[in-house]
Write a protein that holds these residues in place. Structure first.
Motif, PDB file in Angstrom:
ATOM      1  N   TYR A 165       0.853  -1.192   0.000  1.00 21.98           N
ATOM      2  CA  TYR A 165       0.000   0.000   0.000  1.00 21.98           C
ATOM      3  C   TYR A 165       0.886   1.239   0.000  1.00 21.98           C
ATOM      4  CZ  TYR A 165      -3.841   3.168   1.123  1.00 21.98           C
ATOM      5  OH  TYR A 165      -4.787   4.176   1.071  1.00 21.98           O
TER       6      TYR A 165
ATOM      7  N   CYS B 161       0.601   5.555  -0.019  1.00 20.50           N
ATOM      8  CA  CYS B 161      -0.277   6.722   0.063  1.00 20.50           C
ATOM      9  C   CYS B 161      -0.155   7.523  -1.227  1.00 20.50           C
ATOM     10  CB  CYS B 161       0.095   7.598   1.249  1.00 20.50           C
ATOM     11  SG  CYS B 161      -0.311   6.795   2.806  1.00 20.50           S
TER      12      CYS B 161
ATOM     13  N   CYS C 220      -6.845   5.761   4.628  1.00 22.40           N
ATOM     14  CA  CYS C 220      -5.815   4.788   4.274  1.00 22.40           C
ATOM     15  C   CYS C 220      -5.970   3.511   5.095  1.00 22.40           C
ATOM     16  CB  CYS C 220      -4.427   5.403   4.420  1.00 22.40           C
ATOM     17  SG  CYS C 220      -4.095   6.610   3.106  1.00 22.40           S
TER      18      CYS C 220
ATOM     19  N   HIS D 105       0.650  11.119   9.665  1.00 25.19           N
ATOM     20  CA  HIS D 105      -0.314  10.314   8.905  1.00 25.19           C
ATOM     21  C   HIS D 105      -0.116   8.815   9.154  1.00 25.19           C
ATOM     22  CE1 HIS D 105      -3.123   9.339   5.762  1.00 25.19           C
ATOM     23  NE2 HIS D 105      -2.206   8.746   5.023  1.00 25.19           N
TER      24      HIS D 105
ATOM     25  N   GLU E 262      -2.271   6.078  11.275  1.00 18.72           N
ATOM     26  CA  GLU E 262      -2.775   4.859  10.622  1.00 18.72           C
ATOM     27  C   GLU E 262      -2.525   3.629  11.503  1.00 18.72           C
ATOM     28  OE1 GLU E 262      -1.495   5.483   6.204  1.00 18.72           O
ATOM     29  OE2 GLU E 262      -2.276   3.440   6.402  1.00 18.72           O
TER      30      GLU E 262
HETATM   31 ZN   LIG Z   1      -2.191   7.456   3.467  1.00 22.92          ZN
END
Ligand SMILES: [Zn+2]
Length: 494
Positions: free
Chosen positions: A27, A29, A224, A249, A253
Motif C-alpha cells: 500500500y 499513500c 488509508c 499520517h 494509521e
Molecule cells: Zn495514506
C-alpha cells in the motif's frame, strides 16, 4: 542473497519474508488531487513503481494499492479549516469533483510520461465513505474514540497507555506533546494529540455525507486504514509513502488499525526521502519547487533548458530512495549525457552477434561480477544507484567490443547472453526506461522542421503546388500544419 528492506519501524534492514509465500501486498499513500502533482511526490511514486516492478521481476504476485485522496484532507493537516478541494472549487467557482477529476487525470498523465505502471487498485476516499464510517464506529466501540458535537476524535493518550503511539518514529508521547500547542478552552479535543476520524460538516461545506453522528466527512488518516484493510487485509507486507507522512499520517494509521483490529497494518514501513534544489529544501513557499511540466519544458527560472521525463527519472534512480536528492542544472545535464551513453551502449549490445574466441579471464570475471551485482544491489534495499554504477562500468566493455578493440569472444558465451538479457530486464522491465520512444518523438520534430522549411522556401518561390502538397499530404496522415498570424508555422497531430 535474498531481498532485504529497510524498515522505518525497526530502523534496520530486514530480510523480506512475505506473510503469504509468493504474494506481496503493498500500500502506498497516493496523491491529494487538488493541485498539480509536485516533483517530490513524483519521486515517491517512481520509487515505489521500481519496487513494484522489482518484486514482479522476483516473480512475486503483487497487489499494489495506491489511493487517490479526494476528500477529507484539510488545509493545515490539522483538524481545522476547509478541505483542500472545496477551497479550490470555491476559488474557481466549480464543483469539488471537477477539481478532483482535473488533477487525477493530470496526475495519471505525469505518471505515464514517467512510464510507471498503474497500481493494481487505485481506490478513492469518496468511494469508501461507508468503510471509513464502519471503522470509526468500531474504534468508538473499542473505547479509543469519542464524539464531541458530531466530530469523532481518536483518544491518543488512552491508546498510548496500552501501546506506544509514537512507535513508527521512535518518539515518546511526552516528546510529541512538547511539539504541540496548548488546547485553548474552546477546543473540543480531550488531548492535544487527538485527531479527527470523522468531522462534522458546517451546512455550507461542499463535500459531506450522512453518518451515525450527523452530516460530515472523514478525517484524512482513516481513509488509508479503511482502504488498505479492505483490499490487503488487516495485515499486509509493505506500506510506503514520503518521509513527511511518517510522523503524523502513518503514525495515526497504525494507531487506528491497532484500535480497530488489534493488529499493526504493515510488516515493513518504507519512506522515500526529500528533494532539495541546489542544496536547499524544495518547497512551494521558497519558489524553488518544480512541477514536472516545468522540467519537461524548461520553463522555470532555475533551469537552463528542458529535460525529458526519462532523463528526470534516470536522474532520480541514480540516488538511493532513502537519500535526499539534490536537483541542479549540472546534475540533470550529467544525467542526460549519462543516459544517452548508457542507452547507446545498450542498443549496440542488443545488436551484437556472438562468436567464440579466446576468453580473457580478467574481463570475463569482471563482467560476470558486475552483472550479478544488479540483483545483489536491488536485494540490498532496492539500490538502483548501485545497479546503474555497475552498468556504467560495463559500458566501456561493450564499447570496446563495438569498436573492434576487443573480440566479443573475450567474454564467455554464457556471460554475454546473461549481459544481454539482464541489461534488457533491468533497463526496460525493472527501471521502465524508454528513451527510444523519446528519440522517435525528437525525430518527428526534426523531420517536421525540415518539411516546414521546404514549404516556406517553396512559397517564397511562389511554388504553391509544392507548398500545398506538403500541407495536404501531412493533413492526410493526421498532421495539421497551421500558418500563424505572426508568420510562424505551427503543427500538431490532429
Ligand atoms: Zn495514506
Amino acid at each position: 542473497m535474498a531481498l532485504e528492506i529497510y524498515n522505518t519501524l525497526t530502523r534496520k534492514k530486514e530480510l523480506f519474508t512475505p506473510l503469504e509465500p509468493g504474494y506481496v501486498g503493498m500500500y502506498v499513500c497516493g496523491p491529494t488531487v487538488y493541485s498539480d502533482v509536485h516533483l517530490g511526490n513524483c519521486r515517491t511514486f517512481i520509487s515505489f513503481d521500481i519496487i513494484y516492478r522489482y518484486l514482479k521481476y522476483l516473480n512475486y504476485k503483487v497487489r499494489y494499492v495506491r489511493n487517490i485522496t479526494d476528500a477529507g484532507h484539510l488545509e493545515g493537516d490539522r483538524d481545522e479549516g476547509d478541505d483542500k478541494f472545496s477551497k479550490m472549487a470555491r476559488a474557481q467557482k466549480i464543483e469539488p469533483m471537477e477539481i478532483v477529476q482535473r488533477y487525477t487525470l493530470g496526475f495519471r498523465d505525469v505518471m505515464q510520461l514517467f512510464n510507471t505502471l498503474p497500481p493494481s487498485i487505485e481506490p478513492t476516499a469518496t468511494g469508501h465513505i461507508s468503510e471509513q464510517i464502519a471503522m470509526t464506529q468500531t474504534i468508538i466501540d473499542n473505547g479509543y474514540a469519542y464524539e464531541k458535537n458530531g466530530t469523532i476524535y481518536f483518544d491518543v493518550e488512552k491508546y498510548n497507555a496500552e501501546k506506544p503511539y509514537g512507535i513508527l518514529t521512535n518518539r515518546k508521547l511526552e516528546d510529541l506533546l512538547e511539539g504541540t500547542r496548548d488546547l485553548d478552552g474552546q477546543d473540543e479535543k480531550k488531548g492535544r494529540l487527538d485527531f479527527a476520524l470523522w468531522i462534522k460538516a458546517k451546512p455550507e461545506h461542499l463535500m459531506q455525507w450522512p453518518s451515525p453522528w450527523g452530516m460530515g466527512f472523514p478525517g484524512w488518516h482513516i481513509e488509508c486504514s479503511a482502504m488498505s484493510s479492505k483490499y490487503l487485509g488487516k495485515q499486509f507486507d509493505l506500506h510506503g509513502g514520503g518521509m513527511d507522512l511518517a510522523a503524523t499520517h502513518h503514525t495515526n494509521e497504525i494507531a487506528q488499525n491497532e484500535a480497530c483490529f488489534h493488529k499493526s497494518p504493515a510488516q515493513i514501513w518504507m519512506h522515500t526521502n526529500m528533494l532539495t534544489v541546489n542544496g536547499t529544501r524544495m518547497s512551494k513557499s521558497l519558489g524553488n519547487g518544480f512541477l514536472p511540466h516545468e522540467l519537461f519544458t524548461g520553463a522555470h527560472a532555475l533551469l537552463d533548458k528542458a529535460y525529458s521525463p526519462m532523463t528526470v527519472k534516470f536522474f532520480m534512480l541514480q540516488t538511493h530512495y532513502r537519500s535526499t536528492l539534490d536537483f541542479s542544472n549540472d546534475a540533470l545535464q550529467a544525467s542526460e549525457k549519462g543516459l544517452k551513453r548508457l542507452w547507446e551502449a545498450y542498443e549496440n549490445l542488443q545488436k551484437m552477434q556472438y562468436t567464440l574466441g579466446e576468453i580473457n579471464v580478467e574481463i570475463e570475471e569482471k563482467t560476470a561480477t558486475l552483472i550479478h551485482g544488479f540483483d545483489e544491489s536491488m536485494d540490498d534495499d532496492f539500490n538502483t544507484a548501485k545497479v546503474l554504477a555497475n552498468m556504467f562500468e560495463i559500458v566501456p566493455i561493450i564499447n570496446s567490443i563495438k569498436d573492434g578493440l576487443m573480440p566479443i569472444g573475450s567474454i564467455s558465451q554464457n556471460t554475454f547472453a546473461l549481459l544481454q538479457t539482464k541489461m534488457k530486464s533491468y533497463l526496460e522491465d525493472v527501471f521502465g526506461l524508454i528513451p527510444a520512444q523519446e528519440s522517435n518523438n525528437n525525430n518527428l520534430a526534426n523531420v517536421m522542421e525540415l518539411l516546414i522549411d521546404i514549404r516556406k522556401e517553396a512559397k517564397l518561390k511562389k511554388d504553391f503546388a509544392t507548398s500545398d502538397k506538403i500541407r495536404n499530404q501531412l493533413s492526410n496522415i493526421g498532421i495539421v500544419v497551421k500558418d500563424e498570424k505572426d508568420g510562424s508555422v505551427s503543427w500538431n497531430i490532429g
